[in-house]
Design a protein around this motif. Structure first.
Motif, PDB file in Angstrom:
ATOM      1  N   TYR A 169      11.487   3.335  -1.598  1.00 21.79           N
ATOM      2  CA  TYR A 169      10.661   4.417  -1.039  1.00 21.79           C
ATOM      3  C   TYR A 169      10.521   5.581  -2.012  1.00 21.79           C
ATOM      4  O   TYR A 169       9.492   6.262  -2.031  1.00 21.79           O
ATOM      5  N   MET A 223       7.824   4.649  -4.227  1.00 19.77           N
ATOM      6  CA  MET A 223       6.537   4.816  -3.533  1.00 19.77           C
ATOM      7  C   MET A 223       6.145   6.292  -3.510  1.00 19.77           C
ATOM      8  O   MET A 223       4.972   6.646  -3.683  1.00 19.77           O
ATOM      9  N   TYR A 265       4.637   7.170  -6.783  1.00 19.22           N
ATOM     10  CA  TYR A 265       3.237   6.730  -6.880  1.00 19.22           C
ATOM     11  C   TYR A 265       2.311   7.760  -6.211  1.00 19.22           C
ATOM     12  O   TYR A 265       1.298   8.172  -6.787  1.00 19.22           O
ATOM     13  N   MET A 296       7.169   9.399   2.273  1.00 14.66           N
ATOM     14  CA  MET A 296       8.063   8.483   1.552  1.00 14.66           C
ATOM     15  C   MET A 296       9.386   9.151   1.190  1.00 14.66           C
ATOM     16  O   MET A 296      10.430   8.501   1.190  1.00 14.66           O
ATOM     17  N   ASN A 340       7.428  -0.297  -9.091  1.00 15.27           N
ATOM     18  CA  ASN A 340       6.890   1.033  -9.413  1.00 15.27           C
ATOM     19  C   ASN A 340       5.370   1.018  -9.542  1.00 15.27           C
ATOM     20  O   ASN A 340       4.776   2.044  -9.863  1.00 15.27           O
ATOM     21  N   TYR A 347       1.651   0.273  -7.900  1.00 13.01           N
ATOM     22  CA  TYR A 347       0.817   0.025  -6.715  1.00 13.01           C
ATOM     23  C   TYR A 347      -0.622   0.383  -7.051  1.00 13.01           C
ATOM     24  O   TYR A 347      -0.873   1.163  -7.981  1.00 13.01           O
ATOM     25  N   GLU A 382      -1.931  -0.702   0.052  1.00 12.67           N
ATOM     26  CA  GLU A 382      -0.987  -1.654  -0.554  1.00 12.67           C
ATOM     27  C   GLU A 382       0.456  -1.148  -0.416  1.00 12.67           C
ATOM     28  O   GLU A 382       1.373  -1.918  -0.124  1.00 12.67           O
ATOM     29  N   VAL A 383       0.646   0.150  -0.601  1.00 10.32           N
ATOM     30  CA  VAL A 383       1.996   0.724  -0.509  1.00 10.32           C
ATOM     31  C   VAL A 383       2.553   0.561   0.906  1.00 10.32           C
ATOM     32  O   VAL A 383       3.681   0.089   1.093  1.00 10.32           O
TER      33      VAL A 383
END
Ligand code: FEO
Length: 167
Positions: free
Chosen positions: A24, A27, A30, A43, A78, A80, A85-86
């Motif tokens: 997370y 994420m 990202y 996240m 790492n 995405y 998608e995440v």
């Protein structure tokens, strides 16, 4: 805790919860890079929740007389390509966690460790919420189909999530 098999399984789940936290956090990274501060916040809260799950299992294991251990972690993903998608990856991950908790409960039942079953009951309930949270966000993301204004609204909504400590 009498069963070594159950102690090992608890240690494995502590490792997996910390691994979940890393997933997370990656994420969050990202979303920070993609300028979605609300999703990044969501996240980050999820990261904190996972650490609190690990802590809850760790504390229980120590109190119950089991030997807690820190095990090696794998590197989280790492890369995405979209918010959808995440969150789909987050839901898929939570489904794996649910399966692991179910197996842990089955083992606690098998070795007749009633106290461990009470501890795990909390996680079984928590997993219903974990899957539902990610599932709802996926639904909303699919509704807006990548539309910028819709994504902005979802991002603003997710900015409101706060960390509630595990009791
Ligand atoms: Fe600790 Fe998201 O399960």
């Amino acid at each position: 805790m009498k069963s070594k098999k159950l102690v090992d399984a608890f240690n494995g789940q502590i490792q997996f919860e910390i691994h979940s936290a890393l997933i997370y956090k990656a994420m969050q990274a990202y979303f920070e890079a993609e300028d979605f501060p609300g999703m990044a916040n969501w996240m980050n809260i999820q990261y904190q929740e996972e650490l609190s799950h690990a802590e809850k299992l760790f504390s229980y294991l120590c109190e119950a007389g089991g030997r807690a251990k820190m095990l090696a972690m794998d590197e989280p993903c790492n890369d995405y390509s979209s918010p959808l998608e995440v969150f789909e990856a987050a839901l898929a991950h939570e489904q794996i966690v649910t399966g692991r908790i179910d197996r842990l409960m089955e083992l606690a039942q098998e070795v007749k460790d009633h106290a461990a079953q009470i501890c795990l009951q909390w996680f079984i309930t928590e997993q219903i919420e974990e899957e539902a949270n990610a599932g709802l966000i996926i639904k909303k993301l699919k509704m807006v189909e990548g539309d910028g204004r819709g994504l902005l609204m979802i991002d603003q909504e997710l900015a409101g999530r706060v960390f509630v400590p595990t009791v």
